[in-house]
Design an enzyme around this catalytic site. Structure first.
Site, PDB file in Angstrom:
ATOM      1  N   GLY A   1      -7.452  21.886   0.829  1.00  0.00           N
ATOM      2  CA  GLY A   1      -6.252  21.745   1.673  1.00  0.00           C
ATOM      3  C   GLY A   1      -5.846  23.088   2.255  1.00  0.00           C
ATOM      4  N   ILE A   2      -6.832  23.912   2.588  1.00  0.00           N
ATOM      5  CA  ILE A   2      -6.559  25.291   3.043  1.00  0.00           C
ATOM      6  C   ILE A   2      -5.785  25.316   4.365  1.00  0.00           C
ATOM      7  CG2 ILE A   2      -8.760  25.579   4.338  1.00  0.00           C
ATOM      8  CD1 ILE A   2      -7.183  28.274   2.096  1.00  0.00           C
TER       9      ILE A   2
ATOM     10  N   LYS B   1      -0.918   9.774  -6.759  1.00  0.00           N
ATOM     11  CA  LYS B   1      -0.683  11.069  -7.415  1.00  0.00           C
ATOM     12  C   LYS B   1      -0.478  10.889  -8.923  1.00  0.00           C
ATOM     13  CE  LYS B   1      -0.608  14.412  -4.209  1.00  0.00           C
ATOM     14  NZ  LYS B   1      -1.248  15.736  -4.321  1.00  0.00           N
TER      15      LYS B   1
ATOM     16  N   GLU C   1       7.614  13.158  -6.456  1.00  0.00           N
ATOM     17  CA  GLU C   1       7.577  11.736  -6.076  1.00  0.00           C
ATOM     18  C   GLU C   1       7.184  10.860  -7.262  1.00  0.00           C
ATOM     19  OE1 GLU C   1       8.128   9.912  -2.924  1.00  0.00           O
ATOM     20  OE2 GLU C   1       9.376  11.686  -2.859  1.00  0.00           O
TER      21      GLU C   1
ATOM     22  N   TYR D   1       1.501   6.697  -2.119  1.00  0.00           N
ATOM     23  CA  TYR D   1       1.260   8.133  -2.328  1.00  0.00           C
ATOM     24  C   TYR D   1       1.559   8.514  -3.772  1.00  0.00           C
ATOM     25  CZ  TYR D   1       2.376  13.159  -2.289  1.00  0.00           C
ATOM     26  OH  TYR D   1       2.455  14.505  -2.591  1.00  0.00           O
TER      27      TYR D   1
ATOM     28  N   THR E   1       3.602  16.038  -8.089  1.00  0.00           N
ATOM     29  CA  THR E   1       4.768  15.953  -7.202  1.00  0.00           C
ATOM     30  C   THR E   1       5.977  15.283  -7.840  1.00  0.00           C
ATOM     31  OG1 THR E   1       5.566  14.766  -5.222  1.00  0.00           O
ATOM     32  CG2 THR E   1       3.617  13.876  -6.254  1.00  0.00           C
TER      33      THR E   1
HETATM   34  P1  NAP Z   1      -0.045  19.421   3.894  1.00  0.00           P
HETATM   35  O1  NAP Z   1       0.562  20.501   4.712  1.00  0.00           O
HETATM   36  O2  NAP Z   1       0.022  18.012   4.348  1.00  0.00           O
HETATM   37  O3  NAP Z   1      -1.590  19.817   3.659  1.00  0.00           O
HETATM   38  C1  NAP Z   1      -2.507  18.913   3.120  1.00  0.00           C
HETATM   39  C2  NAP Z   1      -3.895  19.479   3.253  1.00  0.00           C
HETATM   40  O4  NAP Z   1      -4.843  18.523   2.735  1.00  0.00           O
HETATM   41  C3  NAP Z   1      -4.340  19.755   4.697  1.00  0.00           C
HETATM   42  O5  NAP Z   1      -5.135  20.905   4.714  1.00  0.00           O
HETATM   43  C4  NAP Z   1      -5.170  18.527   5.041  1.00  0.00           C
HETATM   44  O6  NAP Z   1      -6.099  18.752   6.057  1.00  0.00           O
HETATM   45  C5  NAP Z   1      -5.883  18.330   3.717  1.00  0.00           C
HETATM   46  N1  NAP Z   1      -6.469  16.998   3.543  1.00  0.00           N
HETATM   47  C6  NAP Z   1      -5.910  15.790   3.771  1.00  0.00           C
HETATM   48  N2  NAP Z   1      -6.773  14.806   3.466  1.00  0.00           N
HETATM   49  C7  NAP Z   1      -7.906  15.396   3.042  1.00  0.00           C
HETATM   50  C8  NAP Z   1      -9.166  14.920   2.584  1.00  0.00           C
HETATM   51  N3  NAP Z   1      -9.453  13.615   2.525  1.00  0.00           N
HETATM   52  N4  NAP Z   1     -10.112  15.824   2.222  1.00  0.00           N
HETATM   53  C9  NAP Z   1      -9.856  17.140   2.289  1.00  0.00           C
HETATM   54  N5  NAP Z   1      -8.699  17.662   2.731  1.00  0.00           N
HETATM   55  C10 NAP Z   1      -7.728  16.795   3.091  1.00  0.00           C
HETATM   56  O7  NAP Z   1       0.561  19.444   2.407  1.00  0.00           O
HETATM   57  P2  NAP Z   1       1.336  20.628   1.654  1.00  0.00           P
HETATM   58  O8  NAP Z   1       2.787  20.493   1.921  1.00  0.00           O
HETATM   59  O9  NAP Z   1       0.649  21.921   1.907  1.00  0.00           O
HETATM   60  O10 NAP Z   1       1.130  20.173   0.129  1.00  0.00           O
HETATM   61  C11 NAP Z   1       0.003  20.619  -0.624  1.00  0.00           C
HETATM   62  C12 NAP Z   1      -0.231  19.662  -1.770  1.00  0.00           C
HETATM   63  O11 NAP Z   1       0.916  19.594  -2.603  1.00  0.00           O
HETATM   64  C13 NAP Z   1      -0.525  18.224  -1.358  1.00  0.00           C
HETATM   65  O12 NAP Z   1      -1.427  17.694  -2.306  1.00  0.00           O
HETATM   66  C14 NAP Z   1       0.821  17.519  -1.498  1.00  0.00           C
HETATM   67  O13 NAP Z   1       0.635  16.146  -1.753  1.00  0.00           O
HETATM   68  C15 NAP Z   1       1.390  18.252  -2.702  1.00  0.00           C
HETATM   69  N6  NAP Z   1       2.846  18.383  -2.782  1.00  0.00           N
HETATM   70  C16 NAP Z   1       3.546  18.856  -1.720  1.00  0.00           C
HETATM   71  C17 NAP Z   1       4.908  19.050  -1.857  1.00  0.00           C
HETATM   72  C18 NAP Z   1       5.734  19.606  -0.722  1.00  0.00           C
HETATM   73  O14 NAP Z   1       6.963  19.461  -0.764  1.00  0.00           O
HETATM   74  N7  NAP Z   1       5.134  20.288   0.235  1.00  0.00           N
HETATM   75  C19 NAP Z   1       5.559  18.760  -3.068  1.00  0.00           C
HETATM   76  C20 NAP Z   1       4.781  18.290  -4.134  1.00  0.00           C
HETATM   77  C21 NAP Z   1       3.414  18.121  -3.983  1.00  0.00           C
HETATM   78  P3  NAP Z   1      -5.666  18.618   7.641  1.00  0.00           P
HETATM   79  O15 NAP Z   1      -5.002  19.931   7.985  1.00  0.00           O
HETATM   80  O16 NAP Z   1      -6.966  18.410   8.318  1.00  0.00           O
HETATM   81  O17 NAP Z   1      -4.722  17.454   7.738  1.00  0.00           O
HETATM   82  O1  F7E Z   2      11.211  12.866   3.501  1.00  0.00           O
HETATM   83  C1  F7E Z   2      14.070  10.886   4.623  1.00  0.00           C
HETATM   84  C2  F7E Z   2      12.949  10.166   3.921  1.00  0.00           C
HETATM   85  O2  F7E Z   2       8.963  13.029   4.527  1.00  0.00           O
HETATM   86  C3  F7E Z   2      12.345  13.320   2.783  1.00  0.00           C
HETATM   87  C4  F7E Z   2       5.983  15.432   0.775  1.00  0.00           C
HETATM   88  O3  F7E Z   2       5.696  16.807   0.858  1.00  0.00           O
HETATM   89  O4  F7E Z   2       7.846  15.859  -0.679  1.00  0.00           O
HETATM   90  C5  F7E Z   2       7.478  15.259   0.551  1.00  0.00           C
HETATM   91  O5  F7E Z   2       7.777  13.874   0.536  1.00  0.00           O
HETATM   92  C6  F7E Z   2      13.444  12.269   2.871  1.00  0.00           C
HETATM   93  C7  F7E Z   2      12.979  10.850   2.562  1.00  0.00           C
HETATM   94  O6  F7E Z   2       9.451  14.189   2.323  1.00  0.00           O
HETATM   95  C8  F7E Z   2      13.299  10.826   8.160  1.00  0.00           C
HETATM   96  O7  F7E Z   2      13.174   8.766   3.890  1.00  0.00           O
HETATM   97  C9  F7E Z   2      15.003  10.384   6.896  1.00  0.00           C
HETATM   98  O8  F7E Z   2      13.929  10.220   1.742  1.00  0.00           O
HETATM   99  O9  F7E Z   2      10.391  15.110   4.370  1.00  0.00           O
HETATM  100  P1  F7E Z   2       9.949  13.843   3.779  1.00  0.00           P
HETATM  101  P2  F7E Z   2       9.183  13.306   1.018  1.00  0.00           P
HETATM  102  O10 F7E Z   2       9.004  11.875   1.319  1.00  0.00           O
HETATM  103  O11 F7E Z   2      10.251  13.673   0.041  1.00  0.00           O
HETATM  104  C10 F7E Z   2       7.197  15.324  -1.834  1.00  0.00           C
HETATM  105  C11 F7E Z   2       7.663  16.110  -3.035  1.00  0.00           C
HETATM  106  C12 F7E Z   2       5.731  15.239  -1.696  1.00  0.00           C
HETATM  107  O12 F7E Z   2       4.988  15.323  -2.674  1.00  0.00           O
HETATM  108  C13 F7E Z   2       5.194  14.811  -0.382  1.00  0.00           C
HETATM  109  O13 F7E Z   2       3.826  15.215  -0.227  1.00  0.00           O
HETATM  110  O14 F7E Z   2      13.915  12.246   4.217  1.00  0.00           O
HETATM  111  N1  F7E Z   2      14.003  10.806   6.093  1.00  0.00           N
HETATM  112  N2  F7E Z   2      14.576  10.384   8.174  1.00  0.00           N
HETATM  113  C14 F7E Z   2      12.930  11.098   6.833  1.00  0.00           C
HETATM  114  N3  F7E Z   2      11.715  11.567   6.509  1.00  0.00           N
HETATM  115  C15 F7E Z   2      10.815  11.785   7.506  1.00  0.00           C
HETATM  116  N4  F7E Z   2       9.602  12.292   7.209  1.00  0.00           N
HETATM  117  N5  F7E Z   2      11.139  11.534   8.818  1.00  0.00           N
HETATM  118  C16 F7E Z   2      12.360  11.048   9.191  1.00  0.00           C
HETATM  119  O15 F7E Z   2      12.610  10.817  10.367  1.00  0.00           O
END
Ligand code: NAP
Ligand code: F7E
Length: 380
Positions: free
Chosen positions: A8-9, A160, A134, A156, A132
């Site tokens: 996920g670089i 996870k 979630e 999702y 996560t």
């Molecule tokens: P992100 O910006 O959506 O990045 C996801 C990365 O995974 C991207 O490089 C994407 O490639 C790659 N990817 C998707 N499907 C793939 C596949 N089938 N094979 C190989 N690579 C694939 O997510 P992030 O916010 O950096 O989060 C990093 C990780 O932490 C994820 O696993 C996410 O679920 C988890 N996480 C995130 C949060 C948060 O709040 N950010 C919180 C808890 C956990 P492309 O660039 O080509 O799409």
């Molecule tokens: O939504 C509400 C939506 O998509 C946050 C991922 O990084 O964090 C992320 O998941 C909240 C939700 O993040 C819109 O319904 C309202 O309640 O920014 P989000 P997420 O679903 O919390 C967790 C920790 C991960 O692991 C995930 O990978 O905001 N919301 N209106 C909306 N959300 C989106 N996207 N767009 C809207 O228009």
């Protein structure tokens, strides 16, 4: 020199983690899936001195659905550490692509763990799984900590959950140094444009500049514990520096509604908002404008008091929602010596300022101008 593989670089966390590891003197091997367009903007700066043989930053094509590729790469590179950050990470999209999400986010983790075994690296390679908040979904306890029972609320989160437990199982079954970081939401100027925080900060910039008229959101009463991605990748690194593997909650301990995030983001450019109506009919209207502040951000902004800048669109509702998340990171604070350094206010300021600068850039408008046509904005 330590060697790390980061899956996920090209994502938000991949970019910040690669930067951190390179600063610490690692050789970093990023894994990137194939894309039909250039999508390395977040990591291009890491290549600056690069495309040279001796660069510490390299990448290869890979996909979490392809085990033979993962076995080959892991066997050849013999990493000290693997950070599994790749995932279909959008919760709402997972309802549309549940099988793919399970494959990449659930079985993908298993494929890496099996590749480590196949390459006979169980005693050498430390593994980090991007778990996560979630997982807590319909929360069983407030705040959520490592011992809080899981109740996933989306394909999702269910995928996870498999990844979380298979990581624990490989740790217990084979003695692998495999850890889960249960990270709460973390954001930054590099956050994907379809997550709610970035969608809002990008809209604030576009609306202030007159490129977009309104922001459409779903459930604005959902509450999240938002931190800065820069702080959170440090926690990932710290987990793999411990003698023993373990699972850690990483969070700020403060929860804020999407509604309040919108208010704070507009406040940052001197605009206050009032809300009228209920549920799907609720709208956000500009109540006051402090032109002294607005002028410092955007000269000649067309914003006017009384303008409707927010509407609710049920398209963004999820079939099952996670209403409230707030984490207790005491374990990470005591055992990893980790603490968040950013306030939500500082995070929002950085994101809004960054988006205003981005939207102002003429070359951005030429290259990515299609992204800011209001109708297109409505689908993210
Ligand atoms: P992100 O910006 O959506 O990045 C996801 C990365 O995974 C991207 O490089 C994407 O490639 C790659 N990817 C998707 N499907 C793939 C596949 N089938 N094979 C190989 N690579 C694939 O997510 P992030 O916010 O950096 O989060 C990093 C990780 O932490 C994820 O696993 C996410 O679920 C988890 N996480 C995130 C949060 C948060 O709040 N950010 C919180 C808890 C956990 P492309 O660039 O080509 O799409
Ligand atoms: O939504 C509400 C939506 O998509 C946050 C991922 O990084 O964090 C992320 O998941 C909240 C939700 O993040 C819109 O319904 C309202 O309640 O920014 P989000 P997420 O679903 O919390 C967790 C920790 C991960 O692991 C995930 O990978 O905001 N919301 N209106 C909306 N959300 C989106 N996207 N767009 C809207 O228009």
């Amino acid at each position: 020199m330590k060697k790390a593989i980061v899956t996920g670089i090209t994502g938000q966390d991949g970019a910040y983690l690669a930067e951190l590891l390179l600063k610490k003197g690692y050789e970093v091997f990023g894994l990137k899936r194939r894309s039909s367009i250039f999508n390395t903007a977040r990591i291009d700066h890491l290549f600056e001195k690069d495309r040279q043989e001796n660069s510490n930053f390299k990448y290869a094509y890979s996909d979490l659905s392809d085990s033979s590729n993962l076995i080959r790469i892991i066997s050849e590179f013999q990493p000290d550490e693997i950070y599994n950050l790749a995932a279909q990470s959008h919760v709402k999209v997972s309802f549309d692509t549940p099988e793919y999400t399970a494959n990449a986010d659930g079985i993908g983790t298993l494929r890496i763990l099996e590749a480590i075994r196949t390459a006979k690296l169980v005693d050498k390679t430390k593994f980090y799984q991007a778990s996560t908040s979630e997982l807590y979904g319909k929360v069983q306890e407030i705040p959520q900590k490592e011992t809080t029972p899981f109740y996933p609320r989306s394909p999702y989160a269910v995928a996870k959950m498999y990844a979380y437990w298979i990581t624990v199982n490989y740790r217990e079954a084979y003695g692998m140094h495999a850890s889960n970081g249960i990270l709460f939401n973390h954001e930054s100027p590099l956050r994907g444009e379809t997550f709610v925080t970035r969608k809002i900060t990008r809209a604030v910039a576009n609306i202030a500049l007159g490129f977009q008229h309104q922001l459409s959101l779903g459930n604005i009463d959902a509450k999240r514990d938002w931190g800065h991605a820069k702080d959170y990748v440090k926690a990932m690194y710290l987990m793999l520096q411990q003698d023993k593997p373990d699972d850690y909650v990483i969070a700020t301990g403060i929860t804020t509604s999407v509604r309040d995030f919108v208010i704070m983001a507009f406040n940052h450019i001197g605009v206050s908002i009032k809300f009228e109506g209920k549920a799907e009919n609720e709208i956000g209207i500009i109540d006051t404008i402090d032109f002294n502040i607005l002028k410092t951000k955007v000269e000649n902004s067309p914003l006017k008091v009384g303008q409707t800048i927010l509407k609710i669109d049920p398209f963004y509702y999820r079939p099952t929602e996670v209403d409230l998340l707030v984490g207790d990171a005491t374990k990470a604070k005591t055992q990893l010596n980790w603490t968040p350094t950013y306030t939500l206010d500082a995070l929002i300021k950085e994101m809004v300022d960054s988006d205003i600068n981005l939207m102002k850039k003429e070359d951005y408008l030429k290259k990515g101008g299609f992204n800011i046509i209001p109708n297109v904005e409505d689908i993210i």
